[in-house]
Scaffold this active site. Structure first.
Site, PDB file in Angstrom:
ATOM      1  CG  ASP A  64      -3.795  -2.334  -2.390  1.00 49.01           C
ATOM      2  OD1 ASP A  64      -3.763  -1.310  -1.713  1.00 49.01           O
ATOM      3  OD2 ASP A  64      -3.434  -3.444  -1.959  1.00 49.01           O
TER       4      ASP A  64
ATOM      5  CG  HIS B  37      -2.639   4.689  -6.385  1.00 48.30           C
ATOM      6  ND1 HIS B  37      -2.319   4.586  -7.714  1.00 48.30           N
ATOM      7  CD2 HIS B  37      -2.612   3.429  -5.896  1.00 48.30           C
ATOM      8  CE1 HIS B  37      -2.098   3.315  -8.013  1.00 48.30           C
ATOM      9  NE2 HIS B  37      -2.272   2.591  -6.923  1.00 48.30           N
TER      10      HIS B  37
ATOM     11  CG  ASP C 240      -3.908  15.712  -6.542  1.00 52.91           C
ATOM     12  OD1 ASP C 240      -4.147  14.542  -6.199  1.00 52.91           O
ATOM     13  OD2 ASP C 240      -4.797  16.554  -6.757  1.00 52.91           O
TER      14      ASP C 240
ATOM     15  CD  GLU D 208      -2.181   3.176  -2.279  1.00 51.44           C
ATOM     16  OE1 GLU D 208      -0.978   3.099  -2.521  1.00 51.44           O
ATOM     17  OE2 GLU D 208      -2.966   2.205  -2.365  1.00 51.44           O
TER      18      GLU D 208
HETATM   19  O1  9MR Z   1       2.146   2.419   3.919  1.00 50.45           O
HETATM   20  C1  9MR Z   1       3.170   1.549   3.465  1.00 50.45           C
HETATM   21  C2  9MR Z   1       4.490   2.239   3.628  1.00 50.45           C
HETATM   22  O2  9MR Z   1       4.760   2.460   4.996  1.00 50.45           O
HETATM   23  C3  9MR Z   1       5.582   1.401   2.995  1.00 50.45           C
HETATM   24  O3  9MR Z   1       6.784   2.134   3.010  1.00 50.45           O
HETATM   25  C4  9MR Z   1       5.211   1.043   1.559  1.00 50.45           C
HETATM   26  C5  9MR Z   1       6.238   0.173   0.872  1.00 50.45           C
HETATM   27  O4  9MR Z   1       6.300  -1.072   1.451  1.00 50.45           O
HETATM   28  O5  9MR Z   1       3.957   0.384   1.518  1.00 50.45           O
HETATM   29  C6  9MR Z   1       2.926   1.168   2.031  1.00 50.45           C
HETATM   30  O6  9MR Z   1       1.761   0.436   2.009  1.00 50.45           O
HETATM   31  C7  9MR Z   1       1.147   0.227   0.762  1.00 50.45           C
HETATM   32  C8  9MR Z   1       0.995  -1.264   0.608  1.00 50.45           C
HETATM   33  O7  9MR Z   1       2.254  -1.842   0.433  1.00 50.45           O
HETATM   34  C9  9MR Z   1       0.056  -1.642  -0.523  1.00 50.45           C
HETATM   35  N1  9MR Z   1      -1.190  -0.972  -0.416  1.00 50.45           N
HETATM   36  C10 9MR Z   1      -1.089   0.483  -0.330  1.00 50.45           C
HETATM   37  C11 9MR Z   1      -0.216   0.897   0.829  1.00 50.45           C
HETATM   38  C12 9MR Z   1      -0.087   2.424   0.913  1.00 50.45           C
HETATM   39  O8  9MR Z   1       0.613   2.975  -0.132  1.00 50.45           O
END
Ligand code: 9MR
Length: 875
Positions: A356, A683, A731, A740
């Site tokens: 994102d 992602h 994947d 991601e």
């Molecule tokens: O890396 C983050 C993970 O530890 C959390 O469990 C999750 C849910 O809150 O969010 C992950 O971070 C994401 C973030 O919220 C938005 N951008 C992408 C991040 C990686 O997936």
């Protein structure tokens, strides 16, 4: 299989009622075709995802000539004027599965701000773009429902619905809603392609490292295995070891160990139980490219600067994102969310956190710290060549500053800009994050993001991230840019003071619209990390008091879960144990013991795990981003190896790599571009090749999040329900909770790759240099009345590492050592013996270690005439 066509009736009420009233055009719908009187066939498969745009725009895409957004519940695209062909502007949806001979119904509601005829196609999304449906659709201002039926002539997984809306002279607005494409069989249940049942590190093994592989088999007895070179010659053979059921995969496995094979080779394969592994190499240079690829990731993720083909190649080049060029609103004058503040900040630059376009301080701070850590580890080891200026392909590659620091600075400047300015409420605290007001869909290049960007409230966690990363910045940048180093230290100290007065200002866990929440309601570990960094930089007792009084100070910080953006205490311990400082000797011993204790537990875990990874949370409940937990535990092991030279720690790092690079239950390398079968659909809004073939896959050296037993996205939830822990990964670009990429996952990837590349040549038991393969430099750096400071460097000129060293010499006068550092030094009369301390006990080939001392003298102060290293002359 050909099934009878079951079409739902086509509801043309909107058209029938509204068109005569408004005098607009009658839709050219396939409506005229045979309409079956059968009842609605609920069981027909819906091929369109998010056809009503209630989930934003994903997975819909558009060409740059048709930027789209959800407006009043419909997808509306602003179509540029002066294009020539219909296909010069497209709004589309990929990933459509068609079966030859099956009947399909496409329906949708559409309107245009000016009367226009567009092409409605269902076609291959890649060359030769064969069309299964090609209709001319006449649009007008009133939303009209259209329906077309067709029978597919193709069997494909890569068809698309494409509205070709180009060719108009004047700009116009195209709006689309309720898109449905029904027909065909439901997709078969997801079955991962796990390839051959013999699982290896698909990149390969170091000649001097452990070599383990896994065979998935129910065989009760040991089985023969063979290691074969590309000519078919068997270079080693042996028997597998049955291992029972592996709890991470719930499969029966046998182990293979071929550590004895140490000769470099390419294209080797392992065979057992009638299966042959993916090919792999044995090579000491396996991690050399990953060292730079993993760091290159950060340039790719830069916000606020054009990513130039000169540095990344044409496929990955893109315009600068969020610099205020339409449709971006830009990050140059960003307001707060309503009610949060009444100023704007220039928070341009930095790295996008992940797939994102958000920029978050809590995962941004740890990422900057670990990227700086790549440099700091090299600095402490006394060899910064591999991270010097010119080692990365970035615009700053010839500015006299180590490239890895240039890259870190891109993020540090952003972190600094997130601090609340003086004179404002919350001055000194740091905004938790800045991101879009609403989630955008995939794909979307950063410069096409039309969303409002907003600053979110301050948090103690973000403030302490700036304190920690800022303190580290201050001690590393002083050699290159004192003003910047000073800015970092001032910001860090200001942040620390502000955090102390606002110790529980937590980010709201519900603040997750348009960006991640990154909430954390325990910041005691952030206080510990920041205090440790501030102590290392300033030497001030107040910070040391916080460190030694903290519950995070000790081996207990190294838990089964590991560490990450929300758990940062271990970062403080790792740096206290390695960065030269005024830490009292007993404290230094304490933190080094803590790191070695933690690493010993991770090494034991790696030895226990069938797939060799140093990560085993309770019940193997792998978390979101589990691969980064594996990597961070590998960092702890790497530091322990640096401290002790104990091969057990390096071995556990290497078996961790085996897991990440393909030797795992899914037989997939989680690092793009590495291994025969690699993750490549992570992602990401730009590296979205799975959705738009014109876009690239992630660049080499991008690590996927990895198995996540919580299945926190719809694709994972549907495809992976009931998965064994290590199988909870897919994947697929829409599986953001398993697949991601993030800066805080690639940062430990970069650290561990650099570590591994550095120690790849180390091997075997402690060695001594053959005579004539070392040199000593003895330099009196300063001298006054009866005192002096000397610096001594030992360089290993041989091909083998020296493990454990003692350098002896005899003074030529009455010199007396009064204080020494980076060595344990003993003087008897004029004879001196200086020996290693744990953390500099190994001198790699071509490497040096440096120590120093203060002494007193009278008369002359000459240099010693001769030195011996481990009993042999060294000169
Ligand atoms: O890396 C983050 C993970 O530890 C959390 O469990 C999750 C849910 O809150 O969010 C992950 O971070 C994401 C973030 O919220 C938005 N951008 C992408 C991040 C990686 O997936």
């Amino acid at each position: 299989m050909r099934r009878p066509s079951r079409r739902r009736p086509v509801p043309l009420l909107v058209a029938a009622v509204t068109i005569p009233m408004l005098g607009t055009l009658v839709p050219q719908a396939g409506a005229q075709e045979d309409r079956s009187p059968e009842p609605a066939a609920q069981e027909e498969t819906e091929q369109i995802r998010n056809g009503d745009f209630t989930e934003g725009t994903a997975p819909w895409w558009w060409t740059p000539t048709a930027p789209a957004a959800v407006v009043d519940g419909a997808l509306c695209a602003e179509i540029e004027g002066d294009t020539i062909n219909p296909w010069d502007a497209i709004v589309g949806h990929d990933g459509i599965r068609l079966q030859a001979g099956e009947s399909y119904d496409l329906s949708f509601t559409a309107s245009a701000s000016a009367p226009v005829i567009v092409n409605t196609n269902v076609q291959l999304s890649i060359e030769p773009y064969t069309q299964e449906l090609n209709e001319r659709t006449t649009l007008s201002a009133e939303p009209v429902e259209f329906s077309y039926a067709f029978t597919s002539g193709a069997d494909t997984e890569t068809a698309q619905v494409a509205f070709q809306v180009g060719g108009a002279v004047d700009p116009w607005t195209f709006c689309l809603d309720d898109v449905s494409l029904r027909g065909g069989d439901p997709p078969p249940p997801y079955e991962p392609d796990t390839g051959p049942r013999v699982r290896v590190n698909q990149v390969g093994y170091l000649p001097s490292g452990p070599k383990q592989a896994t065979v998935v088999t129910d065989a009760a007895e040991a089985l023969p295995w063979e290691l074969t070179d590309p000519t078919g010659t068997v270079v080693a053979e042996g028997l597998t070891v049955p291992q029972g059921i592996d709890p991470s995969s719930e499969q029966a496995t046998h182990g293979i160990d071929f550590t004895e094979v140490t000769t470099e080779a390419t294209g080797l394969t392992l065979s057992a139980d009638g299966e042959t592994s993916h090919p792999f190499d044995i090579d000491a240079g396996l991690y050399d490219t990953l060292r730079t690829d993993a760091l290159a990731f950060f340039y790719h993720q830069r916000s606020g600067i054009e990513i130039e083909a000169e540095y990344v190649g044409a496929d990955y080049a893109r315009p600068a994102g969020h610099v205020g060029v339409a449709p971006n609103l830009g990050d140059i004058e960003v307001p707060c969310q309503p009610g949060v503040c009444d100023y704007t900040l220039d928070v341009s630059g930095g790295w996008y956190d992940a797939g994102d376009h958000g920029k978050y301080v809590v995962n941004g701070g740890i990422s900057a710290a670990q990227v700086m850590g790549v440099y700091e580890r090299a600095l402490v080891a006394g060899d910064t060549d591999a991270v010097a200026d010119g080692t990365l392909s970035i615009p700053e590659q010839a500015n006299g500053v180590p490239d890895v620091l240039d890259e870190a600075r891109w993020q540090l400047e952003f972190l600094l800009s997130m601090q609340v300015p003086e004179g404002e409420e919350h001055a000194g605290l740091v905004h938790h994050k800045i991101h879009d007001a609403a989630w955008t869909g995939l794909p979307l290049l950063p410069h096409r993001d039309p969303q409002l960007r907003e600053l979110h409230p301050v948090s103690t966690a973000a403030t302490l991230n700036l304190a920690a990363a800022g303190a580290q910045c201050a001690r590393l940048f002083g050699d290159f840019d004192q003003d910047f180093a000073d800015r970092c230290l001032t910001a860090a100290e200001t942040a620390w003071t502000a955090a102390e007065t606002n110790p529980i200002h937590y980010a709201d866990p519900l603040d997750g619209i348009g960006g991640g929440a990154y909430s954390d309601d325990d910041v005691t570990d952030e206080f510990y990390w920041a205090a440790a960094e501030l102590f290392l930089t300033t030497g001030e007792q107040t910070y040391l008091d916080v460190v030694t009084g903290s519950e995070h100070h000790g081996a207990q910080a190294f838990t089964d879960w590991g560490f990450g953006w929300a758990v940062v205490g271990p970062l403080g311990l790792l740096n206290l144990a390695t960065v030269p400082s005024d830490l009292p000797a007993d404290q230094l011993d304490f933190v080094r013991d803590a790191v070695v204790d933690g690493a010993s537990r991770y090494a034991a875990t790696a030895a226990d795990e069938v797939y060799g990874l140093p990560y085993a949370p309770a019940d193997h409940a792998y978390v979101w981003g589990s691969n980064s937990q594996v990597l961070n535990n590998m960092v702890v092991l790497g530091v322990a190896y640096d401290l002790t030279g104990d091969a057990e720690f390096r071995d556990a790092v290497l078996t961790g790599w085996d897991y990440l690079l393909g030797g795992n239950p899914l037989n997939i390398s989680y690092v793009t571009g590495y291994g025969e079968h690699d993750a490549r659909n992570q992602h990401h809004r730009f590296w979205a090749n799975q959705l738009d073939p014109a876009l690239p896959n992630p660049p080499p050296g991008s690590v996927a999040g990895g198995p996540n037993v919580s299945l926190d996205d719809p694709v994972a939830a549907e495809a992976l329900a009931g998965c064994a822990p290590a199988f909870c990964y897919i994947d697929d670009i829409e599986s953001w909770s398993t697949n991601e990429v993030t800066i805080n996952w690639n940062a430990p990837l970069a650290w561990v790759a650099a570590f591994t590349a550095d120690v790849a040549g180390d091997d075997g038991p402690p060695t001594e240099p053959p005579a004539g393969t070392c040199s000593v430099s003895y330099l009196v750096q300063s001298q006054w009345n009866n005192g002096f400071t000397a610096e001594v460097s030992i360089t290993n000129l041989g091909d083998e590492p020296v493990r454990g060293w003692a350098l002896d010499w005899t003074f030529d006068g009455d010199q007396l050592v009064t204080h020494s550092w980076n060595t344990r030094l003993v003087q008897r009369g004029a004879t001196v013996s200086a020996s290693d301390v744990d953390w500099n006990s190994t001198i790699g080939p071509g490497r040096s270690v440096t120590f120093g001392f203060n002494g007193s003298f009278s008369g002359t102060n000459g240099s010693p005439a001769a030195f011996t290293l481990n009993g042999d002359a060294c000169g």
